[in-house]
Design a protein around this motif. Structure first.
Motif, PDB file in Angstrom:
ATOM      1  N   ASN A   1       0.624  -1.244  -0.214  1.00 18.29           N
ATOM      2  CA  ASN A   1       0.004   0.128  -0.107  1.00 18.29           C
ATOM      3  C   ASN A   1       0.713   1.322  -0.207  1.00 18.29           C
ATOM      4  O   ASN A   1       0.339   2.237   0.375  1.00 18.29           O
TER       5      ASN A   1
ATOM      6  N   SER B   1       2.689   4.815  -0.807  1.00 24.10           N
ATOM      7  CA  SER B   1       1.759   5.893  -1.499  1.00 24.10           C
ATOM      8  C   SER B   1       3.076   7.060  -1.765  1.00 24.10           C
ATOM      9  O   SER B   1       3.939   6.732  -0.581  1.00 24.10           O
TER      10      SER B   1
ATOM     11  N   VAL C   1       2.635   7.837  -7.082  1.00 22.32           N
ATOM     12  CA  VAL C   1       2.267   6.177  -6.697  1.00 22.32           C
ATOM     13  C   VAL C   1       1.127   6.467  -5.868  1.00 22.32           C
ATOM     14  O   VAL C   1       1.830   6.849  -4.733  1.00 22.32           O
ATOM     15  N   ASP C   2      -0.057   5.741  -5.843  1.00 21.67           N
ATOM     16  CA  ASP C   2      -0.671   5.521  -5.255  1.00 21.67           C
ATOM     17  C   ASP C   2      -1.123   4.404  -4.413  1.00 21.67           C
ATOM     18  O   ASP C   2      -1.694   3.372  -5.446  1.00 21.67           O
ATOM     19  N   ASP C   3      -0.924   3.967  -3.185  1.00 28.42           N
ATOM     20  CA  ASP C   3      -1.898   3.021  -3.339  1.00 28.42           C
ATOM     21  C   ASP C   3      -1.079   0.888  -3.598  1.00 28.42           C
ATOM     22  O   ASP C   3      -1.959   0.583  -4.031  1.00 28.42           O
ATOM     23  N   VAL C   4       0.457   1.433  -4.139  1.00 25.32           N
ATOM     24  CA  VAL C   4       0.400   0.211  -4.486  1.00 25.32           C
ATOM     25  C   VAL C   4       0.800  -1.060  -3.841  1.00 25.32           C
ATOM     26  O   VAL C   4       1.490  -0.931  -3.074  1.00 25.32           O
ATOM     27  N   SER C   5       0.396  -2.153  -4.394  1.00 30.95           N
ATOM     28  CA  SER C   5       0.918  -3.019  -3.481  1.00 30.95           C
ATOM     29  C   SER C   5       1.362  -4.432  -4.325  1.00 30.95           C
ATOM     30  O   SER C   5       1.033  -4.409  -5.620  1.00 30.95           O
TER      31      SER C   5
ATOM     32  N   ILE D   1       1.860  -0.276 -14.250  1.00 35.85           N
ATOM     33  CA  ILE D   1       1.409   1.656 -13.292  1.00 35.85           C
ATOM     34  C   ILE D   1       0.980   2.145 -13.940  1.00 35.85           C
ATOM     35  O   ILE D   1       1.065   2.755 -14.944  1.00 35.85           O
TER      36      ILE D   1
ATOM     37  N   ARG E   1       0.366   5.221 -12.002  1.00 36.46           N
ATOM     38  CA  ARG E   1       0.478   5.707 -10.490  1.00 36.46           C
ATOM     39  C   ARG E   1      -0.799   4.491  -9.653  1.00 36.46           C
ATOM     40  O   ARG E   1       0.312   4.912  -8.708  1.00 36.46           O
ATOM     41  N   GLU E   2      -1.704   4.126  -9.661  1.00 34.12           N
ATOM     42  CA  GLU E   2      -1.438   3.246  -9.409  1.00 34.12           C
ATOM     43  C   GLU E   2      -1.979   1.776  -9.936  1.00 34.12           C
ATOM     44  O   GLU E   2      -1.669   2.018 -11.280  1.00 34.12           O
ATOM     45  N   LEU E   3      -2.091   0.496  -9.341  1.00 33.43           N
ATOM     46  CA  LEU E   3      -1.357  -0.554  -9.886  1.00 33.43           C
ATOM     47  C   LEU E   3      -2.748  -0.932 -10.934  1.00 33.43           C
ATOM     48  O   LEU E   3      -3.920  -0.796 -10.138  1.00 33.43           O
ATOM     49  N   TYR E   4      -1.674  -1.436 -12.351  1.00 37.11           N
ATOM     50  CA  TYR E   4      -3.060  -2.271 -13.110  1.00 37.11           C
ATOM     51  C   TYR E   4      -3.067  -3.205 -13.563  1.00 37.11           C
ATOM     52  O   TYR E   4      -3.950  -3.655 -13.615  1.00 37.11           O
TER      53      TYR E   4
END
Lengths: 347, 255
Positions: free
Chosen positions: B18, B20, B29-33, B221, B223-226
């Motif tokens: 998570n 950021s 980077v937004d809430d990437v795991s 990604i 910004r967030e994980l795709y």
């Protein structure tokens, strides 16, 4: 210049006196007779040459890293703040009737400023060159205000700090330079690898666990030490030149280590020639040394741009053909340029 | 590396939980795991400015996340100090070498600096340097200035430096920018071989076709994980179009 009190009593001890008077002094007297240069018999000229030789070692030793990190301006900035340090020392002496050596206050102010600049660059919200410009002008401004604050009372002799002087190199100040040469050389030798890695690729060095911040601080502190040690001969305004010009002259070297050594060699030729010309013609030491350095740089530039043919190549015309071949086919080994050639070739 | 396989350990090489990160008020980077297992060849893709480089910098501890946690070899990434285990070729690193008078050997030797910052290099160090030079076919050029090499040759210097480090994790940020097609293919073959010896690789690359050909895991990604999964699934899903905000097609090609 430093008054009657030895600025660094450490160097008043017997072994240094013995080295300076008996060993080095005797050697210079022999050299004076061999070369037919009576000037080398004078104690102040012997000290001036020794000081210049020391500056010729430590200038490029630190300057090579600075130049390749594109941080040359920091030397100039610290020199100007060292001037403020000199003024602070003279001002305190004048106000409190003390006899502090101005070079001590210059050392403290320059090292403090070096760390301040590093912090400004790291944490400040301004670019490096803006930080340096502010500190440089601020340092000089402080120096000039302190000088005028005493109604010119401390302005006497300040010219020697601004433009450099051979006559004012005392035994104590040359002792300080010898000590600094040992200290700076030892520091560079010990920290050579991390300094080189940080200079070449700071991001990779950081990822590899090398503290870029720490080594940046070490570099600016070493720069401050070199600048303050050398300013008496070179002058505040010109001292940065010996950290930059010999390095630029030695730029054609193949490896970093060779460039470091070539820089020192060029600097030694520069300072010895400069000091000699300065004495012979009664010119300002700093200015003469810098102009000699620039002259050598121009010669090296001409050499690098045009190349100098050997006698054999000239006779057979191969040199002209080789130069043409280099320009059309890329590198000297005849390898084709894979993707637009190298940075050096684009210069 | 030296023909040996890196010992496989159970812990993940990188764990991002998570995480950021924002520059001023602009989230990058937004809430990437995600988790990267030992021996993975991870291709990190996304549009320009999507936070790929920042995510890698978080993984390497070069930046600290504003929230969440990043672990490198089981330790908090920002406190990780075992530099010998990580080799990083940053974006535009080869350009940064600029005009500095550094020979190929000097540059590659830097890979051993984390092992020996002071003192004489051991026989092991020297062997690692020689092996690295041999591996990327630079033995003939050891005395040449890096700045006088072509883009492809220079890229190999940086890879050799990473190999000399004998690191467990190799991170490459757009390593083939400015490199000709032939050198690029040879470069990917080399990465493939290195990965086969057990080295974990994280590769940021714009050419998605190349990444899907070589990587064993894709992370996409913006910004967030795709997307986080294998290349085959990545090609079949709409993750790319979602991340890039437009219809995209992955073209398989040989350079």
């Amino acid at each position: 210049m430093f008054g009657t009190t030895a600025p660094l009593t450490l160097f008043a001890f017997a072994p240094f006196d013995w080295f300076l008077d008996d060993l080095y002094g005797a050697f210079m007297e022999v050299l004076a007779r061999v070369l037919g240069m009576p000037a080398l018999e004078f104690a102040f000229m012997q000290r001036a040459y020794l000081a210049a030789i020391c500056i010729g070692i430590i200038g490029p030793l630190v300057g090579t890293f600075l130049v390749h990190r594109e941080m040359s301006m920091i030397a100039d900035t610290l020199a100007h703040t060292a001037f403020a340090g000199v003024a602070v020392g003279l001002f305190v002496n004048n106000a409190l009737s003390l006899s502090l050596a101005p070079i001590h206050s210059a050392l403290v102010v320059a090292v403090g400023t070096a760390l301040l600049v590093e912090l400004l660059v790291q944490y400040g919200d301004v670019s490096t060159d803006t930080s340096l410009a502010m500190v440089l002008t601020g340092g000089f401004a402080l120096g000039s205000v302190l000088i005028t604050a005493t109604d010119g009372g401390i302005a006497v002799g300040i010219d020697a700090y601004l433009f450099g002087s051979l006559a004012t190199v005392s035994k104590a100040s040359v002792g300080l330079l010898v000590f600094m040469t040992g200290l700076v050389s030892a520091a560079v030798a010990v920290a050579y690898r991390p300094l080189l890695y940080v200079t070449f690729d700071a991001t990779a060095a950081r990822a590899a666990g090398i503290s870029v911040t720490w080594y940046n601080r070490l570099m600016v502190v070493l720069t401050a030490l070199v600048v303050v040690s050398a300013m008496q001969v070179m002058g505040v305004i010109l001292v940065a030149a010996l950290l930059v010009i010999p390095v630029a002259t030695a730029d054609g070297s193949r490896s970093f280590k060779r460039s470091l050594l070539a820089g020192v060699l060029v600097a030694e030729i520069t300072v010895v020639t400069g000091v000699t010309l300065s004495y012979q013609y009664g010119l300002a030491a700093g200015g003469t040394i810098v102009l000699t350095g620039i002259g050598l740089y121009v010669l090296s530039l001409v050499y690098r741009r045009l190349g100098v043919p050997t006698r054999m190549q000239h006779r057979t015309g191969r040199w002209r053909l080789n130069k043409l071949s280099d320009r059309t086919h890329g590198d000297a080994t005849g390898e084709p340029k894979a993707d637009g050639g190298s940075d050096d070739e684009r210069r | 590396m030296n023909g040996t396989t890196v010992e496989t350990v159970s812990e993940a090489v990188v764990t991002v939980e998570n995480a950021s990160f924002a520059f001023a008020d602009r989230p990058v980077v937004d809430d990437v795991s995600l988790e990267i297992e030992p021996g993975a060849f991870l291709g990190l893709v996304g549009p320009n400015g999507s936070g790929k480089t920042t995510l890698v910098e978080l993984m390497l501890g070069l930046r600290r996340p504003d929230s969440g946690a990043v672990r490198l070899f089981g330790e908090p990434a920002h406190a990780f100090d075992d530099g010998e285990r990580v080799a990083y070729v940053a974006q535009h690193a080869t350009k940064a070498a600029g005009r500095m008078p550094v020979t190929v050997r000097e540059a590659v030797t830097m890979g051993r600096y984390p092992h020996r910052l002071v003192g004489r290099f051991s026989e092991t160090d020297r062997r690692a340097i020689d092996n690295a030079l041999e591996r990327v076919d630079l033995t003939e050029l050891i005395d040449r200035r890096v700045s006088r090499l072509s883009g492809g040759q220079r890229q190999r210097v940086f890879i050799a430096r990473a190999l000399a480090a004998e690191a467990d994790l190799l991170v490459l940020d757009e390593p083939t920018v400015g490199v000709d097609a032939e050198s690029r293919e040879a470069f990917y073959d080399l990465l493939h071989d290195l990965n086969a010896t057990g080295i974990t690789i994280i590769l940021i690359e714009h050419d998605i076709g190349v990444v899907t050909n070589h990587a064993t895991e894709i992370v996409c990604i913006n910004r967030e994980l795709y997307f986080d999964g294998d290349p085959e699934t990545f090609v079949e899903t709409n993750a790319l179009a979602d991340a890039y905000g437009a219809e995209q097609a992955v073209l398989e090609h040989d350079h």
